[in-house]
Design a protein around this motif. Structure first.
Motif, PDB file in Angstrom:
ATOM      1  N   ARG A 102       0.841  -1.197   0.000  1.00 34.42           N
ATOM      2  CA  ARG A 102       0.000   0.000   0.000  1.00 34.42           C
ATOM      3  C   ARG A 102       0.876   1.246   0.000  1.00 34.42           C
ATOM      4  N   ALA A 103       0.619   2.138  -0.958  1.00 31.80           N
ATOM      5  CA  ALA A 103       1.303   3.429  -1.013  1.00 31.80           C
ATOM      6  C   ALA A 103       0.603   4.398  -0.074  1.00 31.80           C
ATOM      7  N   PHE A 104       1.398   5.234   0.633  1.00 30.54           N
ATOM      8  CA  PHE A 104       0.758   6.134   1.590  1.00 30.54           C
ATOM      9  C   PHE A 104       1.200   7.582   1.501  1.00 30.54           C
ATOM     10  N   GLY A 294       1.805  15.340  -1.438  1.00 33.30           N
ATOM     11  CA  GLY A 294       1.860  13.926  -1.072  1.00 33.30           C
ATOM     12  C   GLY A 294       0.607  13.126  -1.336  1.00 33.30           C
ATOM     13  N   LEU A 295      -0.421  13.751  -1.926  1.00 32.01           N
ATOM     14  CA  LEU A 295      -1.693  13.066  -2.174  1.00 32.01           C
ATOM     15  C   LEU A 295      -1.670  12.337  -3.517  1.00 32.01           C
ATOM     16  N   ILE A 296      -2.130  11.100  -3.514  1.00 29.47           N
ATOM     17  CA  ILE A 296      -2.184  10.289  -4.728  1.00 29.47           C
ATOM     18  C   ILE A 296      -3.486  10.588  -5.464  1.00 29.47           C
ATOM     19  N   PRO A 297      -3.436  10.959  -6.756  1.00 30.55           N
ATOM     20  CA  PRO A 297      -4.664  11.257  -7.486  1.00 30.55           C
ATOM     21  C   PRO A 297      -5.569  10.033  -7.568  1.00 30.55           C
ATOM     22  N   THR A 327      -3.557   4.728   0.106  1.00 28.62           N
ATOM     23  CA  THR A 327      -4.420   5.480   1.009  1.00 28.62           C
ATOM     24  C   THR A 327      -3.919   6.920   1.063  1.00 28.62           C
ATOM     25  N   ASN A 328      -4.843   7.857   1.112  1.00 29.29           N
ATOM     26  CA  ASN A 328      -4.483   9.267   1.272  1.00 29.29           C
ATOM     27  C   ASN A 328      -4.724   9.757   2.701  1.00 29.29           C
TER      28      ASN A 328
END
Length: 341
Positions: A102-104, A294-297, A327-328
């Motif tokens: 999971r990318a965070f 740092g937010l993933i679209p 997760t954002n």
């Protein structure tokens, strides 16, 4: 509790106001594996380290550098590292293999990867189709530079097996391979790309340092460098993940306000590859592709899956839960704590 229940509880806890600064990390000593630390692709990681942002969050971080992202991933899978600083698309590949990651927190809005040809060995290059039968350098086989190469080849009607792929790393070795004519093309990142451009040893074919061009190439927002970890690590160490995210978001925001001189003073001398002017040019070229927050679209995982599926039939047929690849929540908490960096 099931793994998903544990993760849901961890993410719910992260939504509590003040949580991000109230809890000490469960695992203060963290090892991060990265493939090509000197690259602008991973600049937020270096900034967080150099400016003491990890320490400010109560973390003792060790960063281990590898020749490419695929090798960094292997370190986490093998248990010698906790977290990967690497390309987002690996989270999709690993879910398909039954090893959920999971990318965070995001480092790159766009891949920043450039595909270019060697003017010495391909002086009459006209299109990507001309790469058939040629030697192409990537940071490491299986890394994001290799994945993008395969995607571009597929759009030109070529198969991965139509070219010879050679791992050349992400530093002076890649530059030397191009200049010596050992490879006919290269899929790599800055500062390697800018160094080759300035010396006349590269003709750019595809440039995803430009977010708009990256969207045209991939058909949507393509998340790039990020911190990701096994789903179990995120679930079991939410305070540690939040601390990592806080540091990275601060670094992202610092970069957005930094000038070239600030960067030069902050990164290690070895990053400059012996030419400060080239490094400054590379930073200015890469800066628009770095994440400001740092937010993933939300549509990013879909874009990444399309790119991967275009060259991997198994992924095209796989039933995947893209929402589970990222997760954002932690990045949202970090932005609330550090609105200005």
């Amino acid at each position: 509790m099931q793994r998903r229940d544990i993760l849901a509880a961890a993410l719910a806890a992260a939504a509590w106001p003040g949580w991000a600064r109230a809890q000490a990390p469960e695992k203060p000593k963290v090892t991060i594996a990265v493939g090509g630390k000197n690259l602008f692709y991973y600049l937020p990681l270096t900034i967080a380290e150099q400016l003491g942002y990890f320490k400010a969050e109560g973390l003792d971080v060790t960063i281990v550098d590898f020749a490419g992202g695929s090798r960094a991933l292997q370190a986490v899978v093998g248990g010698s590292a906790d977290v990967v600083s690497g390309a987002f698309e690996h989270t999709i590949n690993m879910q398909a293999k039954g090893q959920p990651m999971r990318a965070f927190v995001l480092q790159g809005l766009a891949p920043q990867i450039v595909l270019g040809v060697n003017p010495k060995t391909l002086p009459n290059f006209r299109s990507v189709a001309d790469l058939k039968g040629r030697k192409i350098g990537v940071t490491a086989p299986g890394s994001s530079t290799h994945i993008m190469l395969n995607f571009v080849l597929a759009k030109a009607g070529l198969k991965p097996s139509d070219v010879s792929v050679i791992g050349v790393g992400a530093s002076n070795g890649a530059v030397a391979a191009m200049r010596a004519g050992q490879i006919d093309a290269i899929s790599n990142l800055d500062p390697v790309i800018t160094l080759l451009q300035r010396s006349g040893d590269l003709r750019v074919v595809v440039d995803t340092r430009k977010p708009a061009e990256a969207e045209r190439v991939f058909g949507g927002p393509m998340p790039a460098g990020c911190l990701y970890a096994p789903e179990s690590f995120v679930a079991q160490h939410p305070h540690t993940v939040q601390a990592l995210t806080n540091a990275m978001v601060r670094a992202n925001k610092w970069i957005q306000h930094a000038g070239a001189g600030d960067i030069i003073k902050t990164v290690p001398e070895s990053y400059l590859l012996g030419d400060r002017a080239v490094y400054i040019d590379g930073f200015l070229a890469a800066k628009p592709a770095l994440s400001p927050d740092g937010l993933i679209p939300p549509k990013g995982p879909e874009t990444a899956l399309r790119a991967l599926a275009s060259v991997d039939d198994k992924l095209a047929r796989a039933q995947l839960d893209l929402a589970a690849t990222y997760t954002n929540t932690f990045a949202q908490r970090a932005n609330a704590r550090y609105p200005k960096g």
